[in-house]
Every structure is written in C-alpha cells, then in structure tokens.
Design a protein around this motif. Structure first.
Motif, PDB file in Angstrom:
ATOM      1  N   ALA A  35     -12.794 -15.803  -6.282  1.00 20.92           N
ATOM      2  CA  ALA A  35     -12.450 -14.759  -7.235  1.00 20.92           C
ATOM      3  C   ALA A  35     -12.952 -13.413  -6.721  1.00 20.92           C
ATOM      4  N   THR A  36     -12.134 -12.378  -6.861  1.00 20.60           N
ATOM      5  CA  THR A  36     -12.494 -11.030  -6.460  1.00 20.60           C
ATOM      6  C   THR A  36     -12.483 -10.122  -7.683  1.00 20.60           C
ATOM      7  N   ASP A  37     -13.171  -8.976  -7.565  1.00 15.89           N
ATOM      8  CA  ASP A  37     -13.152  -8.003  -8.650  1.00 15.89           C
ATOM      9  C   ASP A  37     -11.758  -7.415  -8.827  1.00 15.89           C
ATOM     10  N   TRP A  38     -11.100  -7.176  -7.708  1.00 15.88           N
ATOM     11  CA  TRP A  38      -9.723  -6.668  -7.725  1.00 15.88           C
ATOM     12  C   TRP A  38      -9.073  -7.030  -6.390  1.00 15.88           C
ATOM     13  N   SER A  39      -7.766  -7.071  -6.378  1.00 17.60           N
ATOM     14  CA  SER A  39      -7.052  -7.459  -5.167  1.00 17.60           C
ATOM     15  C   SER A  39      -5.660  -6.841  -5.170  1.00 17.60           C
ATOM     16  N   THR A  67       4.755  -5.438   7.929  1.00 15.11           N
ATOM     17  CA  THR A  67       3.304  -5.373   7.746  1.00 15.11           C
ATOM     18  C   THR A  67       2.898  -6.162   6.512  1.00 15.11           C
ATOM     19  N   LEU A  68       1.941  -7.061   6.684  1.00 10.56           N
ATOM     20  CA  LEU A  68       1.304  -7.748   5.564  1.00 10.56           C
ATOM     21  C   LEU A  68      -0.083  -7.152   5.410  1.00 10.56           C
ATOM     22  N   GLN A  69      -0.377  -6.622   4.221  1.00 12.64           N
ATOM     23  CA  GLN A  69      -1.603  -5.863   3.992  1.00 12.64           C
ATOM     24  C   GLN A  69      -2.350  -6.397   2.776  1.00 12.64           C
ATOM     25  N   HIS A  70      -3.664  -6.491   2.898  1.00  9.13           N
ATOM     26  CA  HIS A  70      -4.502  -6.984   1.810  1.00  9.13           C
ATOM     27  C   HIS A  70      -5.720  -6.085   1.651  1.00  9.13           C
ATOM     28  N   ALA A  71      -6.037  -5.748   0.400  1.00  5.77           N
ATOM     29  CA  ALA A  71      -7.276  -5.035   0.074  1.00  5.77           C
ATOM     30  C   ALA A  71      -7.889  -5.694  -1.149  1.00  5.77           C
ATOM     31  N   GLY A  77     -19.012  -5.624  -1.873  1.00  2.96           N
ATOM     32  CA  GLY A  77     -18.294  -4.533  -1.227  1.00  2.96           C
ATOM     33  C   GLY A  77     -16.801  -4.697  -1.309  1.00  2.96           C
ATOM     34  N   ASP A  78     -16.109  -4.448  -0.215  1.00  2.00           N
ATOM     35  CA  ASP A  78     -14.647  -4.524  -0.219  1.00  2.00           C
ATOM     36  C   ASP A  78     -14.144  -4.874   1.177  1.00  2.00           C
ATOM     37  N   ASN A  79     -12.897  -5.339   1.215  1.00  2.00           N
ATOM     38  CA  ASN A  79     -12.261  -5.755   2.465  1.00  2.00           C
ATOM     39  C   ASN A  79     -10.876  -5.130   2.571  1.00  2.00           C
ATOM     40  N   PHE A  80     -10.463  -4.866   3.805  1.00  2.00           N
ATOM     41  CA  PHE A  80      -9.112  -4.380   4.064  1.00  2.00           C
ATOM     42  C   PHE A  80      -8.633  -5.002   5.365  1.00  2.00           C
ATOM     43  N   VAL A  81      -7.433  -5.589   5.337  1.00  2.00           N
ATOM     44  CA  VAL A  81      -6.876  -6.209   6.538  1.00  2.00           C
ATOM     45  C   VAL A  81      -5.369  -6.042   6.531  1.00  2.00           C
ATOM     46  N   PHE A  82      -4.798  -5.817   7.706  1.00  2.94           N
ATOM     47  CA  PHE A  82      -3.337  -5.810   7.813  1.00  2.94           C
ATOM     48  C   PHE A  82      -2.926  -6.448   9.137  1.00  2.94           C
ATOM     49  N   VAL A  83      -1.705  -6.978   9.142  1.00  2.00           N
ATOM     50  CA  VAL A  83      -1.099  -7.550  10.344  1.00  2.00           C
ATOM     51  C   VAL A  83       0.279  -6.928  10.497  1.00  2.00           C
ATOM     52  N   ASP A  84       0.509  -6.278  11.637  1.00  7.77           N
ATOM     53  CA  ASP A  84       1.812  -5.700  11.962  1.00  7.77           C
ATOM     54  C   ASP A  84       2.576  -6.624  12.904  1.00  7.77           C
ATOM     55  N   VAL A  85       3.855  -6.799  12.642  1.00 11.19           N
ATOM     56  CA  VAL A  85       4.773  -7.402  13.618  1.00 11.19           C
ATOM     57  C   VAL A  85       5.752  -6.311  14.008  1.00 11.19           C
ATOM     58  N   LEU A  86       5.723  -5.921  15.287  1.00 12.03           N
ATOM     59  CA  LEU A  86       6.530  -4.807  15.765  1.00 12.03           C
ATOM     60  C   LEU A  86       7.724  -5.339  16.540  1.00 12.03           C
ATOM     61  N   ASP A  87       8.909  -5.030  16.043  1.00 11.09           N
ATOM     62  CA  ASP A  87      10.152  -5.471  16.668  1.00 11.09           C
ATOM     63  C   ASP A  87      10.836  -4.246  17.249  1.00 11.09           C
ATOM     64  N   LEU A 267       6.626  -3.887  -1.050  1.00 10.51           N
ATOM     65  CA  LEU A 267       6.648  -4.890  -2.100  1.00 10.51           C
ATOM     66  C   LEU A 267       5.205  -5.305  -2.366  1.00 10.51           C
ATOM     67  N   SER A 268       4.734  -5.169  -3.592  1.00 10.69           N
ATOM     68  CA  SER A 268       3.355  -5.535  -3.924  1.00 10.69           C
ATOM     69  C   SER A 268       3.354  -6.828  -4.743  1.00 10.69           C
ATOM     70  N   PHE A 269       2.291  -7.617  -4.542  1.00 14.17           N
ATOM     71  CA  PHE A 269       2.204  -8.911  -5.235  1.00 14.17           C
ATOM     72  C   PHE A 269       0.745  -9.335  -5.354  1.00 14.17           C
TER      73      PHE A 269
END
Length: 269
Positions: A35-39, A67-71, A77-87, A267-269
């Motif tokens: 569980a996180t405080d926010w996501s 790009t798939l991005q998560h915060a 504290g907090d986390n931030f991660v993203f993964v880019d697929v460049l075509d 698109l956010s989810f």
C-alpha cells in the motif's frame, strides 16, 4: 605502486557502491507492491522528429515513443520510474531501443516526523537514481539530495543535485564508450491551471549534466535537456497535448542542438 593502490581502492569503492545500490533498490521495490500513500501510473504515446547525433550518423528521424511511467509516495518518501521504448525510422539509431530511469527519494521530514527545510525549501531528501540504456549498454548511478520547493500554484517542484557515476563496461562489452564521472542538476515540476472549465497542466523537467571525458580521451560536452509538456485533460484518465524537447549538445555531441515539438497522448490509470 601508489597508483595501483589508488586504482584498487577506487575499484573496491565502486563495487561497494554498486552492491549497496542494488540491495537498496531491491528493498525499494517493496513499497511498489504494498500500500502507498498515493500512486499515479501513466502510459504516454509521443510522435515527433528527433535529431540524430553526428556520432550516430547525423540528420534526423521520426520517432514513436511509448513510455510507461509510475510515481508513488510511501511512509519514507517517494519513487519515480519510467521505461521508454523508442521506435525510430532510422534503423541504426534508437530502433526499438529501451531506456529507463528510476529515482527513489528518502524524505528527512517523513523520517524525522517533523518539518525539515528552510525558506522556500519545504523538505530535504536523500536521493538515489539509476539510468539505464539497452543498446548503448549504459548504466549510471545518481546518488544525491533533493530539495522540495514550496512554490505557489505548483503541484510539486523539486531541485535534485546528484553525482553522475558511470558503471558501464564500455567498448569492451560492445556498448558505448565508458565515461568519467560527472554531476547532474535537475529541476522537475508540475503546474496545473484552468481556463474556464478546462483543466490544463505544464509539467516536466530541465536537467544539466556536466562535461566529462570518455575512455578514448575525447570530451563529452555538458548538456542541457528541457522536456516540458503542455497537457489538456480531454476526459477522465485521458490527456492530449505536446512535449517540447530542447537538447543542447545532445548526448554530449557539441554539433547537435535539438529543438522539436512532439505530439502527446497520456492515459492514466
């Protein structure tokens, strides 16, 4: 003999840092599964024409970037991660390449359970980052500090100051040339605003990475990279807009200064 001892100490310190960073990042994965405080999770689709550095052939090429991005925030504290697929339409540069960044911030305010800051600095954090590129076989570690800024109207504003430590294997492994260590200063932010009943935001980051030399003794220029996005929330969980990318000395190439606009769907989810 003294040079050998110094080299050995540097090797041991790098191995110690590498192992410590791996263990810490493994530990930091736990909050993402709990569980996180926010996501906030987002899927980005961008399309635009990007410059190709001269060392990769020069010119430009149309790019489709997924790009798939998560915060998220948690009790420390907090986390931030993203993964880019460049075509890329250029088969020799970023054709289905993968690039990723991870930053985890330990908030001193949360750890101490009281406000930690001064002036417009609302909190201070210990930051650990990792940058990774697949085709270039590049790995960078970015330990440093985060200054969380209290700026009126901003959802968040952070000033990150980190080392920029190269842990790549270089040409010997078939990757890009290994580089000396450097530093990074990054300002990242989000500023929502309304026009009538319409919801907009400007968000992104501006980074500066210092110059360094590569394993051939060639200079890798400093660079300035700005990637602000203008978003309009068209409906719940769907935003459209543009991302403007300005990259002085792109990837350390003094002959490539990029300035381009890319179409953006979020698109956010």
């Amino acid at each position: 003999m003294a040079e050998q001892r110094a080299g050995f100490r540097m090797l041991i310190s790098r191995q110690f840092f590498r192992c410590g960073a791996f263990v810490l990042l493994l530990h930091l994965c736990m909050p993402l599964a709990q569980a996180t405080d926010w996501s906030v999770n987002e899927l980005h689709l961008q399309y635009g024409n990007l410059d190709v550095p001269t060392f990769a052939g020069g010119g430009n090429s149309d790019h489709l970037i997924y790009t798939l991005q998560h915060a998220s925030g948690w009790k420390y504290g907090d986390n931030f991660v993203f993964v880019d697929v460049l075509d890329s339409r250029n088969n020799d540069f970023q054709d289905f390449d993968i690039y990723s960044e991870w930053y985890s911030n330990f908030s001193l305010g949360k750890l101490r359970a009281r406000k930690t800051g001064f002036g417009m600095v609302s909190d201070i954090g210990v930051l650990l980052g990792v940058n990774w590129a697949r085709d270039a076989e590049v790995t960078k570690f970015l330990p440093g500090i985060r200054l969380s800024l209290d700026v009126e109207g901003f959802a968040f504003a952070n000033l990150d100051i980190t080392a920029y430590i190269d842990d790549s294997q270089g040409i010997s492994s078939g990757g890009a040339p290994k580089e000396d260590d450097s530093f990074m200063v990054d300002f990242n932010f989000a500023r929502p605003f309304n026009i009538g009943t319409l919801n907009f935001s400007v968000e992104g980051h501006i980074e500066y990475i210092g110059e360094r030399d590569n394993e051939f003794g060639d200079k890798v220029e400093y660079w300035v990279l700005a990637q602000p996005q203008l978003r309009w929330q068209a409906r719940d969980h769907v935003s459209i807009g543009i991302e403007y990318q300005y990259w002085m000395n792109k990837l350390g190439d003094k002959d490539t200064d990029e300035s381009t606009v890319q179409a953006l769907l979020v698109l956010s989810f």
